[in-house]
Design an enzyme around this catalytic site. Sequence first.
Site, PDB file in Angstrom:
ATOM      1  N   HIS A 184      -1.672  -7.534   2.502  1.00 42.05           N
ATOM      2  CA  HIS A 184      -1.613  -8.156   3.834  1.00 42.05           C
ATOM      3  C   HIS A 184      -2.759  -7.783   4.761  1.00 42.05           C
ATOM      4  CE1 HIS A 184       0.251  -4.912   6.436  1.00 42.05           C
ATOM      5  NE2 HIS A 184       0.526  -4.414   5.245  1.00 42.05           N
ATOM      6  N   CYS A 219       1.976   2.289  12.865  1.00 38.66           N
ATOM      7  CA  CYS A 219       3.116   3.209  12.855  1.00 38.66           C
ATOM      8  C   CYS A 219       3.159   4.016  14.146  1.00 38.66           C
ATOM      9  CB  CYS A 219       3.023   4.180  11.693  1.00 38.66           C
ATOM     10  SG  CYS A 219       2.674   3.370  10.159  1.00 38.66           S
ATOM     11  N   GLY A 271       0.817  -1.209   0.000  1.00 38.34           N
ATOM     12  CA  GLY A 271       0.000   0.000   0.000  1.00 38.34           C
ATOM     13  C   GLY A 271       0.851   1.260   0.000  1.00 38.34           C
ATOM     14  N   ASN A 331      -8.001   4.172   8.639  1.00 37.98           N
ATOM     15  CA  ASN A 331      -7.407   3.019   9.324  1.00 37.98           C
ATOM     16  C   ASN A 331      -7.480   3.109  10.839  1.00 37.98           C
ATOM     17  OD1 ASN A 331      -5.542   5.098   8.320  1.00 37.98           O
ATOM     18  ND2 ASN A 331      -4.025   4.091   9.587  1.00 37.98           N
ATOM     19  N   GLN A 379      -7.805  -0.036   3.601  1.00 40.93           N
ATOM     20  CA  GLN A 379      -8.648  -0.576   4.677  1.00 40.93           C
ATOM     21  C   GLN A 379     -10.040  -0.960   4.189  1.00 40.93           C
ATOM     22  OE1 GLN A 379      -7.722  -1.460   7.678  1.00 40.93           O
ATOM     23  NE2 GLN A 379      -5.694  -0.554   7.694  1.00 40.93           N
TER      24      GLN A 379
HETATM   25  N1  PLP Z   1      -2.814   3.022   3.757  1.00 41.43           N
HETATM   26  C1  PLP Z   1      -3.571   2.635   4.801  1.00 41.43           C
HETATM   27  C2  PLP Z   1      -4.908   3.270   5.029  1.00 41.43           C
HETATM   28  C3  PLP Z   1      -3.100   1.650   5.672  1.00 41.43           C
HETATM   29  O1  PLP Z   1      -3.854   1.281   6.719  1.00 41.43           O
HETATM   30  C4  PLP Z   1      -1.822   1.073   5.431  1.00 41.43           C
HETATM   31  C5  PLP Z   1      -1.255   0.078   6.365  1.00 41.43           C
HETATM   32  O2  PLP Z   1      -1.403   0.158   7.552  1.00 41.43           O
HETATM   33  C6  PLP Z   1      -1.097   1.512   4.320  1.00 41.43           C
HETATM   34  C7  PLP Z   1      -1.621   2.491   3.509  1.00 41.43           C
HETATM   35  C8  PLP Z   1       0.251   0.963   4.015  1.00 41.43           C
HETATM   36  O3  PLP Z   1       0.166  -0.315   3.421  1.00 41.43           O
HETATM   37  P1  PLP Z   1       1.436  -1.301   3.463  1.00 41.43           P
HETATM   38  O4  PLP Z   1       1.564  -1.785   4.864  1.00 41.43           O
HETATM   39  O5  PLP Z   1       1.056  -2.398   2.513  1.00 41.43           O
HETATM   40  O6  PLP Z   1       2.602  -0.534   2.991  1.00 41.43           O
END
Ligand code: PLP
Length: 380
Positions: free
Chosen positions: A199, A323, A69, A149, A177
């Site tokens: 994932h 994060c 993502g 998220n 999400q």
């Molecule tokens: N965007 C959103 C809304 C997410 O929740 C996440 C992951 O937590 C990402 C992007 C990032 O995706 P990735 O973990 O595949 O890099």
Amino acid sequence: MIYLDAAATTAVRREVLEAMWPYLTGDFGNPSSHHTVGESAARALAEARAGVASWLGCRASDVIFTSGGTEADNLAIKGIALATPRGRHIVTTRIEHEAVLESVAYLERLHGFEVTFVDVDRSGLVSPDAFAAALRDDTTLATIMYANNEVGTVQPIAELTAIARAAGVPFHTDAVQAAGWLDLNVATLGVDALSLSGHKLGAPKGVGVLFVRGRIPLEPVLHGGGQERGRRSGTENVAGAVALATAARLSERDRSSNVERASAARDAFVAEVLATVPGAELTGHPGLRLPATASFVFPGTSGEAVLLELERRGIVSSSGSACAAGSDEASHVLVALGYPEAVAQTAVRFSWGADVASEHLAPVAGALREAVATVTSLGR
Ligand code: PLP
């Protein structure tokens, strides 16, 4: 252990692992190789691409496989903004994932872009009127997430894209999400670009998708051998692509029953928490929300301390995004929703997968009440 952090990541589904296994072992070829081993890998990649295209209702040539993502968001935002001659102005919100916020900040810092953040209300919703007012003649890109998220609020994407289209502004959405829960048909949504991650859906970490409508110019971020029609160089993750397409097919097949089960579990859980945990407040929109996410604040406690108490009781959840977890920083999402930092620091997010029903969540509210009471009595 009760795992309630599916918004951070999910386990790889058995059917997904079985589908990808051949491309990690016997059928390990490089899809660019002109021999039978390579051709077999190229066929598998083409099938995976066609599967994702039918999920999104787009052309196979508009599907770009990425490493996840984060890369999909980076490629959409930098790629469209830098390739579009309209100007140097981007419209987004303050509740986006860091992959979006940091990509936009990069364009601001190094490429002279100006950014307008459209406000969200206390429930995390963007107002279409405020969005329309933010668009300018020199706006190169609007990027607004489909579902948040941290709090799970779902945006009125089709309404926003209609406004963007009328103004001639390309529209990207981070749908990471939303996958598995909401309709991802790109024609219905009206989006020009959409990011996904494997994932969160039962595929492994390290594979994602960026849909970009064919007519939208896209400057590559990764340069090299010209794979993915020159838009994303690098030897393709064939097994990952097969895994993502398989996870997508399974989740779409069962989507309506999964949504029904998860929403029922969510509603019962939220009602019990609000009724039994003193001071608990649900964050996000009460109705326009993901079926399998429930986030609360517990003013006067510490989210991290509540998480630890929950884990001692066998429940794994999160303070917000992965994060932000582990850091004492208040969630940027809750702050954007108008929560004071001290309250934002008390957030706990519960998120679960398609296999979780009401009975699985039954013990959680009681454990949460104990955890909050313990933290409150210790003054943490
Ligand atoms: N965007 C959103 C809304 C997410 O929740 C996440 C992951 O937590 C990402 C992007 C990032 O995706 P990735 O973990 O595949 O890099």
